[in-house]
Design an enzyme around this catalytic site. Structure first.
Site, PDB file in Angstrom:
ATOM      1  N   GLU A   1      -1.740  29.719  -8.611  1.00  0.00           N
ATOM      2  CA  GLU A   1      -0.549  28.897  -8.871  1.00  0.00           C
ATOM      3  C   GLU A   1       0.754  29.512  -8.365  1.00  0.00           C
ATOM      4  O   GLU A   1       1.649  28.798  -7.923  1.00  0.00           O
ATOM      5  CB  GLU A   1      -0.435  28.599 -10.373  1.00  0.00           C
TER       6      GLU A   1
ATOM      7  N   GLU B   1      -9.596  27.260 -14.834  1.00  0.00           N
ATOM      8  CA  GLU B   1      -9.188  27.011 -16.225  1.00  0.00           C
ATOM      9  C   GLU B   1     -10.219  26.124 -16.941  1.00  0.00           C
ATOM     10  O   GLU B   1     -10.508  26.315 -18.124  1.00  0.00           O
ATOM     11  CB  GLU B   1      -7.785  26.390 -16.252  1.00  0.00           C
TER      12      GLU B   1
ATOM     13  N   ALA C   1      -6.046  21.702 -10.013  1.00  0.00           N
ATOM     14  CA  ALA C   1      -5.434  20.411 -10.322  1.00  0.00           C
ATOM     15  C   ALA C   1      -5.096  19.769  -8.982  1.00  0.00           C
ATOM     16  O   ALA C   1      -4.930  20.472  -7.976  1.00  0.00           O
ATOM     17  CB  ALA C   1      -4.168  20.638 -11.138  1.00  0.00           C
TER      18      ALA C   1
ATOM     19  N   GLY D   1      -6.647  25.003 -11.914  1.00  0.00           N
ATOM     20  CA  GLY D   1      -7.225  24.187 -12.991  1.00  0.00           C
ATOM     21  C   GLY D   1      -8.748  24.217 -13.006  1.00  0.00           C
ATOM     22  O   GLY D   1      -9.355  23.972 -14.050  1.00  0.00           O
TER      23      GLY D   1
END
Ligand code: CO8
Length: 260
Positions: free
Chosen positions: A135, A115, A66, A112
């Protein structure tokens, strides 16, 4: 529609979506998530498109996570909202799409990015790919479904270790973990993935959509996957693809599926 952060190419019955923010290693910011949602939604409705490949632009990254710059000053409510919206628009959306989505992981797939690859129906990696959920080095946990999908794919113990250490794994290790199905040289990644996509594209799209639904049922609360399979199996008999598939077998010819 014109997109700023993604590229879309179509080849035969395959659509290739390339996340195109190479300067940020294709990090997923809000506009990119929205564009991916809108592109996937449109491609799901396009009958001629049977399979979707997701990849990243450049040689370095699939998606490096992200976009950290976007949420670095968020509070709890903003963080939760971003995660919930992202999961709804992109990650769950992909998992539940009735067309196969294959992630072609061409480099870093972190946070992300991993993911996103895990929400896809399966993954193929290039030899240089590195995968991880870093993370906890940012004081966060995975927020786009990583704590759920990683243990589903590689088992609880390995997922715990990857998430707690935040370390990246190589493509070969990802292969032994079952996180990716194949590892190929980066120069061959797209052709290799397209080859698999073409095999899928020649099969019955109506049956494949129902197979995705039935497999996903195993991961949904309160749904009995075996019952879901029986329901979807029964529905296949109502399709033209079923008539074509069985007739072609009896007539000893190759089936020409219309996806209806
Ligand atoms: N977000 C924003 N920018 C990024 C990101 C990212 N995730 N990753 C890389 N970039 C940018 C860098 O800032 C740099 O930009 P600039 O040139 O302007 O400084 C550019 O991409 C190139 O990166 P590097 O110079 O760092 O390249 P290196 O080859 O030295 O390193 C790495 C490559 C190892 C991939 C390194 O860039 C890195 O560690 N990136 C961050 C990886 C990461 O931590 N990802 C997880 C992010 S958090 C997340 O994904 C949470 C998901 C759930 C969110 C739920 C909603 C809140």
């Amino acid at each position: 529609m014109n997109y700023e952060n993604i590229l879309i190419e179509k080849e035969n019955k395959i659509a290739i979506i390339t996340i195109n923010r190479p300067k940020s290693l294709n990090a997923l910011n809000k506009p990119t998530i929205e564009e991916l949602h809108s592109a996937l939604k449109a491609l799901e409705l396009e009958k001629e498109v049977r399979v979707i490949i997701l990849t990243g632009s450049g040689e370095k990254a699939f998606v490096a996570g992200a976009d950290i710059k976007e949420f670095s000053d968020f509070n709890m409510s903003e963080g939760s909202q971003l995660a919930a919206k992202g999961q709804e628009l992109l990650f769950d959306f992909i998992q539940n799409l009735n067309k196969p989505v294959i992630a072609a992981i061409n480099g870093f797939a972190l946070g992300g990015g991993l993911e996103l690859a895990m929400a896809s129906h399966f993954r193929i990696a290039s030899t240089n790919a590195k995968m991880g959920l870093p993370e906890v080095t940012l004081g966060l946990i995975p927020g786009y479904g990583g704590t759920q999908r990683l243990p589903q794919l590689i088992g609880k113990g390995r997922a715990m270790e990857m998430i707690m250490t935040a370390e990246m794994i190589t493509a070969d290790k990802a292969l032994t973990y079952g996180l990716v199905n194949h590892v190929v040289d980066q120069t061959e990644l797209l052709d290799f993935t397209k080859n698999i996509a073409n095999k899928i594209a020649n099969n019955s799209a109506t049956a494949i959509g129902r197979a995705i639904k039935s497999i996903n049922a195993n991961y949904r609360d309160g749904i009995n996957g075996f019952h879901e399979e029986i329901k979807n199996f029964g529905e296949c008999f109502e399709t033209e693809d079923f008539t074509e598939g069985t007739t072609a077998f009896i007539e000893k010819r190759k089936a020409e599926f219309k996806g209806t």
